[in-house]
Design a protein around this motif. Sequence first.
Motif, PDB file in Angstrom:
ATOM      1  N   VAL A  90      -7.615  18.761  -2.588  1.00 29.18           N
ATOM      2  CA  VAL A  90      -7.934  19.641  -1.235  1.00 29.18           C
ATOM      3  C   VAL A  90      -8.643  19.178  -0.220  1.00 29.18           C
ATOM      4  CG1 VAL A  90      -8.797  21.494  -0.410  1.00 29.18           C
ATOM      5  CG2 VAL A  90      -7.078  21.498  -2.609  1.00 29.18           C
ATOM      6  N   ARG A  91      -8.309  18.640   1.135  1.00 31.93           N
ATOM      7  CA  ARG A  91      -9.162  18.143   1.679  1.00 31.93           C
ATOM      8  C   ARG A  91      -9.418  18.692   3.334  1.00 31.93           C
ATOM      9  NH1 ARG A  91     -11.214  14.477  -1.551  1.00 31.93           N
ATOM     10  NH2 ARG A  91      -9.329  12.854  -2.224  1.00 31.93           N
ATOM     11  N   GLY A  92      -8.770  19.757   3.542  1.00 31.12           N
ATOM     12  CA  GLY A  92      -9.509  20.844   4.366  1.00 31.12           C
ATOM     13  C   GLY A  92      -8.358  22.098   4.101  1.00 31.12           C
ATOM     14  N   TRP A  93      -8.663  23.135   4.884  1.00 31.36           N
ATOM     15  CA  TRP A  93      -8.133  24.740   4.770  1.00 31.36           C
ATOM     16  C   TRP A  93      -7.892  25.070   6.001  1.00 31.36           C
ATOM     17  CZ3 TRP A  93     -11.296  28.512   6.596  1.00 31.36           C
ATOM     18  CH2 TRP A  93     -12.619  28.362   5.970  1.00 31.36           C
ATOM     19  N   CYS A  94      -7.408  26.489   5.944  1.00 35.06           N
ATOM     20  CA  CYS A  94      -7.073  26.913   7.300  1.00 35.06           C
ATOM     21  C   CYS A  94      -6.443  28.533   7.287  1.00 35.06           C
ATOM     22  CB  CYS A  94      -5.537  26.483   7.446  1.00 35.06           C
ATOM     23  SG  CYS A  94      -4.709  27.476   9.665  1.00 35.06           S
ATOM     24  N   ALA A  95      -7.102  28.907   7.659  1.00 43.32           N
ATOM     25  CA  ALA A  95      -7.638  30.695   7.386  1.00 43.32           C
ATOM     26  C   ALA A  95      -6.968  31.507   8.376  1.00 43.32           C
ATOM     27  CB  ALA A  95      -8.680  31.522   6.868  1.00 43.32           C
ATOM     28  N   LEU A  96      -6.020  31.972   8.382  1.00 45.55           N
ATOM     29  CA  LEU A  96      -5.542  33.221   9.368  1.00 45.55           C
ATOM     30  C   LEU A  96      -6.224  34.326   9.117  1.00 45.55           C
ATOM     31  CD1 LEU A  96      -1.992  32.457  10.095  1.00 45.55           C
ATOM     32  CD2 LEU A  96      -3.923  32.066  11.599  1.00 45.55           C
TER      33      LEU A  96
ATOM     34  N   LEU B 153      -4.317  31.775   3.692  1.00 42.29           N
ATOM     35  CA  LEU B 153      -5.470  30.834   3.479  1.00 42.29           C
ATOM     36  C   LEU B 153      -4.565  29.437   2.872  1.00 42.29           C
ATOM     37  CD1 LEU B 153      -8.151  29.704   3.658  1.00 42.29           C
ATOM     38  CD2 LEU B 153      -8.839  31.192   1.336  1.00 42.29           C
ATOM     39  N   TRP B 154      -4.686  28.721   3.410  1.00 41.79           N
ATOM     40  CA  TRP B 154      -3.622  27.946   2.827  1.00 41.79           C
ATOM     41  C   TRP B 154      -4.612  26.426   3.117  1.00 41.79           C
ATOM     42  CZ3 TRP B 154      -1.423  28.762   7.683  1.00 41.79           C
ATOM     43  CH2 TRP B 154      -0.615  29.926   7.987  1.00 41.79           C
ATOM     44  N   VAL B 155      -4.187  25.173   1.874  1.00 36.21           N
ATOM     45  CA  VAL B 155      -5.348  24.043   1.578  1.00 36.21           C
ATOM     46  C   VAL B 155      -4.329  23.172   2.319  1.00 36.21           C
ATOM     47  CG1 VAL B 155      -7.148  25.002   0.149  1.00 36.21           C
ATOM     48  CG2 VAL B 155      -4.263  24.540  -0.796  1.00 36.21           C
ATOM     49  N   ILE B 156      -5.101  22.632   2.935  1.00 33.96           N
ATOM     50  CA  ILE B 156      -3.696  20.676   2.717  1.00 33.96           C
ATOM     51  C   ILE B 156      -4.468  19.643   1.885  1.00 33.96           C
ATOM     52  CG2 ILE B 156      -4.893  19.750   4.563  1.00 33.96           C
ATOM     53  CD1 ILE B 156      -2.501  18.888   5.764  1.00 33.96           C
ATOM     54  N   THR B 157      -3.253  19.525   0.930  1.00 33.53           N
ATOM     55  CA  THR B 157      -3.764  18.122  -0.081  1.00 33.53           C
ATOM     56  C   THR B 157      -3.993  17.094  -0.019  1.00 33.53           C
ATOM     57  OG1 THR B 157      -1.649  18.632  -1.120  1.00 33.53           O
ATOM     58  CG2 THR B 157      -3.406  20.763  -1.824  1.00 33.53           C
ATOM     59  N   VAL B 158      -4.006  15.734  -0.061  1.00 35.94           N
ATOM     60  CA  VAL B 158      -3.229  13.611   0.243  1.00 35.94           C
ATOM     61  C   VAL B 158      -3.824  13.705  -1.451  1.00 35.94           C
ATOM     62  CG1 VAL B 158      -4.425  12.051   1.199  1.00 35.94           C
ATOM     63  CG2 VAL B 158      -4.541  14.548   2.256  1.00 35.94           C
TER      64      VAL B 158
ATOM     65  N   MET C 233       0.922  -1.485   0.231  1.00 32.49           N
ATOM     66  CA  MET C 233      -0.643  -0.389   0.356  1.00 32.49           C
ATOM     67  C   MET C 233       0.223   1.391  -0.463  1.00 32.49           C
ATOM     68  SD  MET C 233      -2.713   1.099   3.214  1.00 32.49           S
ATOM     69  CE  MET C 233      -4.713   1.090   2.244  1.00 32.49           C
ATOM     70  N   GLU C 234       1.077   2.281  -0.453  1.00 34.47           N
ATOM     71  CA  GLU C 234       1.308   3.535  -0.938  1.00 34.47           C
ATOM     72  C   GLU C 234       1.257   4.242  -0.293  1.00 34.47           C
ATOM     73  OE1 GLU C 234       2.178   5.220  -4.905  1.00 34.47           O
ATOM     74  OE2 GLU C 234       1.709   3.107  -5.508  1.00 34.47           O
ATOM     75  N   LYS C 235       2.407   4.795   0.732  1.00 36.67           N
ATOM     76  CA  LYS C 235       1.353   6.235   1.478  1.00 36.67           C
ATOM     77  C   LYS C 235       1.062   7.428   1.070  1.00 36.67           C
ATOM     78  CE  LYS C 235       3.857   8.448   5.327  1.00 36.67           C
ATOM     79  NZ  LYS C 235       3.969   8.504   6.848  1.00 36.67           N
ATOM     80  N   ALA C 236      -0.057   7.965   1.074  1.00 36.21           N
ATOM     81  CA  ALA C 236      -0.281   9.188   0.753  1.00 36.21           C
ATOM     82  C   ALA C 236       0.548  10.371   0.785  1.00 36.21           C
ATOM     83  CB  ALA C 236      -1.913   9.667   1.262  1.00 36.21           C
ATOM     84  N   ILE C 237       0.039  11.651  -0.640  1.00 33.84           N
ATOM     85  CA  ILE C 237       1.028  12.464   0.026  1.00 33.84           C
ATOM     86  C   ILE C 237       0.830  13.946   0.164  1.00 33.84           C
ATOM     87  CG2 ILE C 237       2.537  13.947  -1.600  1.00 33.84           C
ATOM     88  CD1 ILE C 237       2.873  11.373  -3.266  1.00 33.84           C
ATOM     89  N   MET C 238       0.903  14.198   1.289  1.00 30.21           N
ATOM     90  CA  MET C 238       0.038  15.688   1.932  1.00 30.21           C
ATOM     91  C   MET C 238       0.962  16.570   1.372  1.00 30.21           C
ATOM     92  SD  MET C 238      -1.664  14.381   5.552  1.00 30.21           S
ATOM     93  CE  MET C 238      -1.873  12.676   5.870  1.00 30.21           C
TER      94      MET C 238
END
Length: 172
Positions: free
Chosen positions: A66-72, A57-62, A1-6
Amino acid sequence: MEKAIMSIRRAHASDWETIINIFNEAVAAGIATDESSPITVADRAEWFAQFDDRHPLWVITVDGAVRGWCALEYFYPNPAYADTAEIAIYIQQQAHRQGLGRRLLAFADQQIRDRLHFRTIVAYIYERNRPSQALFKQNGFSYWGRLPAIAKVAGEYRELKIYGKNYPSGRA
């Protein structure tokens, strides 16, 4: 199983629809937002326009998705609060419990320390949103207080809890 790239990166306009879709999942869940019904990218045009180099405004990708986001976000429009930001984190429902929120918060923390130099970060979390409260507490945020029955969402009044973190120094 390959590891997801975040990876975590600044959000682009091409991400806006996904960011809104993730937010709308939280609207439907009913514990994390001020909204009672779904919103659109057009509804948030001014919100997207506020982000800049100091308030990103950042996004986290897998695996590139895009699977989520963070805003300052700007805390308050007065120069006295220039070294304070409000933080918000949202994760796609299917990606909950995979450590993405923790990764986003750790990333934001490092950016605040190394580059953004905020003195204070504030998170407003509804009383029902226990997972977010736990996330912020586990990452060095303290409970600073509550605003009882402050918001009427979907016909009921909700309590807003305030979590915060002070950093050693603000801007030089």
